[in-house]
Design a protein around this motif. Structure first.
Motif, short mmCIF file in Angstrom:
data_model
loop_
_atom_site.label_atom_id
_atom_site.label_comp_id
_atom_site.label_asym_id
_atom_site.label_seq_id
_atom_site.Cartn_x
_atom_site.Cartn_y
_atom_site.Cartn_z
N ASP A 175 -3.32 5.20 1.72
CA ASP A 175 -3.71 3.97 1.00
C ASP A 175 -3.70 2.74 1.91
O ASP A 175 -4.60 1.90 1.84
CB ASP A 175 -2.80 3.70 -0.19
CG ASP A 175 -2.93 4.75 -1.27
OD1 ASP A 175 -3.91 5.53 -1.22
OD2 ASP A 175 -2.06 4.81 -2.16
N ASP A 215 -3.02 -2.59 8.90
CA ASP A 215 -3.72 -3.23 7.78
C ASP A 215 -3.00 -4.52 7.41
O ASP A 215 -1.78 -4.64 7.59
CB ASP A 215 -3.72 -2.34 6.53
CG ASP A 215 -4.72 -1.20 6.60
OD1 ASP A 215 -5.56 -1.20 7.52
OD2 ASP A 215 -4.67 -0.32 5.73
N VAL A 245 -2.33 -7.15 4.18
CA VAL A 245 -2.42 -7.23 2.73
C VAL A 245 -2.04 -8.63 2.26
O VAL A 245 -1.18 -9.28 2.85
CB VAL A 245 -1.53 -6.17 2.03
CG1 VAL A 245 -2.03 -4.77 2.32
CG2 VAL A 245 -0.08 -6.30 2.43
N ARG A 297 2.11 -0.74 -9.56
CA ARG A 297 1.89 -1.83 -8.60
C ARG A 297 2.40 -1.43 -7.22
O ARG A 297 3.34 -0.64 -7.09
CB ARG A 297 2.65 -3.09 -9.03
CG ARG A 297 2.21 -3.69 -10.31
CD ARG A 297 1.18 -4.74 -10.06
NE ARG A 297 0.66 -5.26 -11.29
CZ ARG A 297 0.38 -6.51 -11.50
NH1 ARG A 297 0.58 -7.39 -10.57
NH2 ARG A 297 -0.13 -6.90 -12.64
N ILE A 344 -1.93 -7.89 -3.72
CA ILE A 344 -3.16 -8.20 -4.46
C ILE A 344 -4.31 -7.37 -3.91
O ILE A 344 -5.04 -6.74 -4.66
CB ILE A 344 -3.51 -9.70 -4.33
CG1 ILE A 344 -2.40 -10.58 -4.82
CG2 ILE A 344 -4.81 -10.01 -5.04
CD1 ILE A 344 -2.61 -12.05 -4.49
N THR A 345 -4.46 -7.40 -2.59
CA THR A 345 -5.57 -6.69 -1.96
C THR A 345 -5.32 -6.48 -0.48
O THR A 345 -4.49 -7.17 0.12
CB THR A 345 -6.90 -7.48 -2.16
OG1 THR A 345 -7.99 -6.68 -1.70
CG2 THR A 345 -6.89 -8.79 -1.40
N ARG A 346 -6.05 -5.52 0.08
CA ARG A 346 -6.02 -5.31 1.52
C ARG A 346 -7.07 -6.22 2.15
O ARG A 346 -8.18 -6.33 1.65
CB ARG A 346 -6.32 -3.85 1.84
CG ARG A 346 -6.37 -3.56 3.30
CD ARG A 346 -6.77 -2.15 3.69
NE ARG A 346 -7.28 -1.36 2.60
CZ ARG A 346 -6.85 -0.14 2.31
NH1 ARG A 346 -5.90 0.42 3.00
NH2 ARG A 346 -7.38 0.52 1.31
N ILE A 347 -6.72 -6.88 3.24
CA ILE A 347 -7.64 -7.80 3.92
C ILE A 347 -8.40 -7.06 5.02
O ILE A 347 -9.56 -7.30 5.26
CB ILE A 347 -6.88 -9.00 4.52
CG1 ILE A 347 -6.16 -9.78 3.45
CG2 ILE A 347 -7.82 -9.91 5.30
CD1 ILE A 347 -7.04 -10.40 2.40
#
Length: 148
Positions: free
Chosen positions: A39, A44, A46, A61, A144-147
């Protein structure tokens, strides 16, 4: 001229004020390690919302946990920095597999108030299987999200 000057001064100050407020609530974290692979991969980035800022902790979550705030058993070194983990059980939830067979959770049916069970995605992940319950105050934020 005075109205234009007021707009040119007030608007940037207002934007700056909101940017500072939002940055205190939302922050960027870089993933280090493979415990959440596939995932989230090493490197990464985030975007997270800090705990208590309009976000409830609940099952499903992905959260950021402060390692220093984890109440790990004496034989488990929680290390330093932050952990990225999935919440698999929240207060009042039944103890799920694989926890229901671990000695730490034998005889317990539900997750106590103010505590969570978390898991990494990788089988070798260090998580609630080793630590036991994670207190709500050990959770720094919610992804919230992966950048990238």
């Amino acid at each position: 001229m005075t109205a234009l000057f007021a707009v040119l001064c007030v608007v940037p100050v207002t934007v700056l004020w909101w940017a500072v407020r939002v940055w205190r609530i939302v922050t960027l974290v870089e993933v280090s390690g493979s415990s959440m692979s596939p995932d989230f991969e090493h490197g990464d980035r985030v975007l997270i919302v800090r705990r208590g800022a309009f976000v409830r902790l609940r099952r499903g979550r992905v959260v950021v946990i402060d390692r220093a705030a984890v109440d790990a058993p004496a034989h488990v070194d929680p290390g330093e920095g932050l952990f990225l983990k999935h919440v698999v059980a929240a207060p009042g939830d039944r103890i799920p597999a694989p926890f229901d067979t671990l000695p730490t959770f034998l005889g317990e049916e539900k997750v106590p108030h103010g505590c969570y069970l978390v898991l990494g995605r990788h089988p070798a992940s260090v998580d609630s299987k080793q630590w036991g319950y994670v207190r709500a105050d050990a959770v720094s934020g919610v992804v919230i999200t992966r950048i990238g």
